[in-house]
Write a protein that holds these residues in place. Structure first.
Motif, PDB file in Angstrom:
ATOM      1  N   LYS A  77       0.840  -1.188   0.000  1.00 41.89           N
ATOM      2  CA  LYS A  77       0.000   0.000   0.000  1.00 41.89           C
ATOM      3  C   LYS A  77       0.877   1.240   0.000  1.00 41.89           C
ATOM      4  N   GLY A  78       0.353   2.305  -0.592  1.00 37.32           N
ATOM      5  CA  GLY A  78       1.092   3.556  -0.647  1.00 37.32           C
ATOM      6  C   GLY A  78       1.078   4.118  -2.053  1.00 37.32           C
ATOM      7  N   THR A  79       1.724   5.255  -2.234  1.00 36.59           N
ATOM      8  CA  THR A  79       1.716   5.970  -3.506  1.00 36.59           C
ATOM      9  C   THR A  79       3.037   5.773  -4.236  1.00 36.59           C
ATOM     10  N   TYR A  80       2.941   5.313  -5.489  1.00 33.22           N
ATOM     11  CA  TYR A  80       4.105   5.099  -6.345  1.00 33.22           C
ATOM     12  C   TYR A  80       4.033   6.112  -7.487  1.00 33.22           C
ATOM     13  N   TYR A  81       4.953   7.054  -7.498  1.00 37.23           N
ATOM     14  CA  TYR A  81       4.972   8.071  -8.551  1.00 37.23           C
ATOM     15  C   TYR A  81       5.726   7.537  -9.760  1.00 37.23           C
ATOM     16  N   LEU A  82       5.123   7.683 -10.945  1.00 37.84           N
ATOM     17  CA  LEU A  82       5.712   7.215 -12.201  1.00 37.84           C
ATOM     18  C   LEU A  82       5.880   8.435 -13.092  1.00 37.84           C
ATOM     19  N   ASP A  83       7.089   8.980 -13.179  1.00 40.20           N
ATOM     20  CA  ASP A  83       7.225  10.271 -13.866  1.00 40.20           C
ATOM     21  C   ASP A  83       7.111  10.157 -15.381  1.00 40.20           C
ATOM     22  N   GLY A  84       7.353   8.969 -15.952  1.00 39.30           N
ATOM     23  CA  GLY A  84       7.182   8.784 -17.387  1.00 39.30           C
ATOM     24  C   GLY A  84       8.259   9.414 -18.239  1.00 39.30           C
ATOM     25  N   ASN A  85       9.303   9.959 -17.639  1.00 37.65           N
ATOM     26  CA  ASN A  85      10.377  10.565 -18.427  1.00 37.65           C
ATOM     27  C   ASN A  85      11.065   9.507 -19.286  1.00 37.65           C
ATOM     28  N   GLY A  86      11.278   9.840 -20.543  1.00 36.14           N
ATOM     29  CA  GLY A  86      11.900   8.907 -21.466  1.00 36.14           C
ATOM     30  C   GLY A  86      10.938   7.900 -22.064  1.00 36.14           C
ATOM     31  N   CYS A  87       9.664   7.971 -21.676  1.00 40.63           N
ATOM     32  CA  CYS A  87       8.650   7.046 -22.205  1.00 40.63           C
ATOM     33  C   CYS A  87       7.887   7.733 -23.327  1.00 40.63           C
ATOM     34  N   ASP A  88       7.852   7.107 -24.475  1.00 41.37           N
ATOM     35  CA  ASP A  88       7.154   7.700 -25.615  1.00 41.37           C
ATOM     36  C   ASP A  88       5.704   7.257 -25.686  1.00 41.37           C
ATOM     37  N   HIS A  89       5.407   6.042 -25.218  1.00 38.12           N
ATOM     38  CA  HIS A  89       4.066   5.481 -25.378  1.00 38.12           C
ATOM     39  C   HIS A  89       3.402   5.188 -24.043  1.00 38.12           C
ATOM     40  N   SER A  90       4.011   4.331 -23.234  1.00 38.37           N
ATOM     41  CA  SER A  90       3.460   3.946 -21.938  1.00 38.37           C
ATOM     42  C   SER A  90       4.597   3.793 -20.937  1.00 38.37           C
ATOM     43  N   VAL A  91       4.257   3.908 -19.669  1.00 41.77           N
ATOM     44  CA  VAL A  91       5.288   3.801 -18.628  1.00 41.77           C
ATOM     45  C   VAL A  91       5.914   2.415 -18.642  1.00 41.77           C
TER      46      VAL A  91
END
Length: 622
Positions: A77-91
């Motif tokens: 449980k908890g918050t997972y931040y996914l910044d998506g840097n370098g991702c063109d389509h999906s994380v």
């Protein structure tokens, strides 16, 4: 917002060395397979740090794929931040995986995507892949919302004050969304988080300009300026940035995979999508506005979008609300015939996949007819993104080189054999279900307060999309207060449940191609005119149907509760219609295009309660 730490990237560089140590298994058995459980925390995927967890979780997923051992990745449980840097389509781009479960500990396991122009999970060419027991959200969101200040319909613009906490239109994901289908908005009621009844259900926005800190002027294209007549000062408006890159969870060419117990609060596209996949399961999925927020929408597109699937989906016990499009859409994107090569060969575009051995229908969209049922003997990719398809049967008498609005429907890849059971659809923009697939079960679902219809069964000859459905069981469904947006109630084929074969330009087909539909124990409240429309159909059987119109319902035109047009072998029994609306002139309308006598329509045990002028059956064949 969240911060990104360089520590994560140092970990990535070292991952190849540290991940050689096998994660500790706990001997979990799922569907007869022994799965090891991998604690994500042991691999530095840690919640509530505010740092990017996308890169280490992606690395962990790919390491497990390399090991080729059934595994459960367990997120706390908890918050997972996914910044998506370098991702063109999906994380998370997950390719060629098997027997993998990504599991949280309920909606309190929160994945927050930091780039509103990309998807979250994209699985390709895999088998037995699951996302379970977690929630997916975006920060910032892939849309913004605000309140209308001024409307100038003659000038072709309106002013919008963007609500605090929502992104300004100067953010790049709005301007960079595809034209025009990624840049449009919806009109909402001033007080309720619901689409404004009777208003246009979408408005394209061509450009915008900033007037003040949070004030913007929005300009629809010329063809949509008349929709400004539906806007009033104080109305609320949502502007989407719909990028269409996968979805919150997306499957491409996967087998026996799906989602369970997942909450999806936002997506720049669909919530769950599956293309060219074989049997997706969507169980206990919640798609809706995040609790304890003032958001007006959830996802920018459909809740569940199924295209070109070999076997259709199983969708059960879900709640779908506040999407900017349909609840469920199942179809095949028809291949437009570009030329006739010989008496057994055609060239088509490559809208959909065709492989040798696939069962095909040659469909004439101009007339709305199935001209040929055949198989693909050979399929050769050609220039200009085309197929050359050789059929196992000769074409009907068509001139070589000529094209007459023809397309191929792929029966082998249309999502047949689907189950949609015990779901609730509430307060979203378009239809509850759009079904262009055969041999399915639709039962015990609830649809309420929708902009579009409840259930639409039939092909789309305009886009085009197929196939023409057949052999469906539709039972135990409750559809109320649908078709609330402009246009839906006044359409010639309007109905809460529509069963129709279509030709081009919105016309009813000449052939009664849709067939083998059984309706049992369905209930309709305050439909948008007819509760049921049957058109260009045969062998439709209805047992126990309850329809009611309250005094406060809106019926936009003179109508019957059930309309039958261009049909034969329509059987009805135990029909009950109760109406307090004078616009409902009959229980059943049988149009003069229906076959004569009982071979056309056979009605038993019909009970009508309504105004004294209301007819039980109006038969225009007489």
């Amino acid at each position: 917002m969240y911060k990104t730490s360089s520590i994560v990237y140092i970990f990535l560089a070292a991952f190849a060395a540290t991940a050689e140590e096998a994660p500790s298994p706990d001997g979990t058995t799922v569907s007869g397979l022994s799965y090891k459980t991998v604690s994500a925390r042991e691999f530095q995927v840690t919640p509530d740090t505010g740092e990017d967890m996308g890169a280490p979780l992606s690395a962990l997923i790919h390491q497990i794929i390399k090991e080729q051992t059934p595994a459960i990745i367990q997120l706390e449980k908890g918050t997972y931040y996914l910044d998506g840097n370098g991702c063109d389509h999906s994380v998370f781009m997950v390719d060629h995986a098997r027997n993998l479960i990504i599991r949280g500990e309920g909606p309190e396991t929160r994945l927050i995507v930091g780039r509103p122009s990309i998807g979250t999970f994209f699985f390709s060419s895999g088998e037995d892949l699951w996302v379970e027991d977690l929630s997916i959200d975006y920060d910032p969101l892939p849309y913004t919302q605000g309140r209308v200040l001024v409307v100038n319909a003659k000038g072709g613009w309106f002013d919008l004050a963007i609500d605090p906490g929502y992104a300004l239109l100067s953010e790049p994901w709005f301007a960079n969304a595809p034209d025009p289908d990624g840049k449009w908005g919806m009109i909402f009621s001033p007080k309720e988080p619901a689409l404004k009844p009777g208003a246009a259900d979408f408005v394209y926005i061509e450009k915008w300009e900033q007037l003040g800190k949070r004030a913007w002027r929005l300009f629809p294209p010329a063809e949509h300026t008349q929709r400004l007549a539906d806007l009033r000062m104080g109305d609320r408006f949502v502007q989407l940035a719909r990028h269409g890159k996968g979805g919150a969870v997306f499957f491409w060419r996967c087998v026996e995979s799906g989602v369970r117990n997942v909450h999806i609060y936002a997506s720049q596209s669909v919530a769950v999508g599956a293309v060219s996949t074989d049997r997706i399961t969507v169980s206990r999925l919640f798609v809706g506005r995040k609790p304890d927020t003032d958001r007006l929408v959830s996802t920018d597109a459909d809740a569940v979008h199924i295209q070109q699937n070999l076997r259709g989906p199983v969708i059960e016990e879900c709640l779908f609300e506040s999407m900017a499009d349909d609840g469920i859409n199942i179809y095949y994107p028809s291949n437009i015939v570009t030329s006739i090569v010989s008496e057994t060969a055609v060239r088509t575009d490559r809208s959909g996949i065709i492989e040798p051995g696939d069962r095909l229908q040659l469909f004439d969209a101009m007339e709305g007819r199935i001209l040929l049922e055949t198989k693909a003997e050979s399929v050769v990719p050609g220039p200009d993104n085309e197929y050359r398809v050789t059929l196992d049967k000769a074409l009907p008498e068509l001139e070589v080189g000529a094209v007459h609005g023809l397309s191929l429907h792929n029966v082998s890849r249309c999502g047949a054999d689907f189950i949609i059971r015990k779901n609730t659809f509430r307060n979203h923009r378009r239809h509850g279900m759009v079904i262009k697939a055969p041999q399915g079960v639709i039962e015990d679902n609830v649809m309420e307060s929708l902009g579009g219809y409840g259930i639409v069964v039939g092909n789309d000859a305009e886009t085009p999309e197929g196939i023409v459905p057949y052999d469906l069981s539709i039972s135990g469904n409750h559809i109320r207060e649908v078709g609330r947006s402009r246009w839906y109630g006044v359409d010639n084929m309007a109905a809460a449940l529509q069963i129709t074969t279509h030709a081009e330009r919105g016309r009813l087909a000449k052939e009664r191609a849709i067939h083998g539909i059984t309706l049992r124990n369905n209930r309709f409240e305050n439909p948008p005119g007819p509760a049921l429309y049957i058109g260009a159909a045969r062998n439709i059987h209805i047992d126990t149907l309850q329809i009611s119109y309250s005094e406060n319902s809106v019926v936009p035109k003179k109508t019957a509760a059930i309309v039958i047009e261009n049909a034969d072998t329509i059987g009805m029994k135990r029909i009950q219609v109760e109406s307090q609306q004078k616009e409902v002139h009959a229980g059943v309308l049988i149009c003069d295009s229906v076959d004569e006598g009982l071979e056309g329509a056979d009605i038993e045990e019909i009970q009508i309660t309504g105004p004294i002028t209301m007819e039980t059956v109006r038969d225009e064949r007489q």
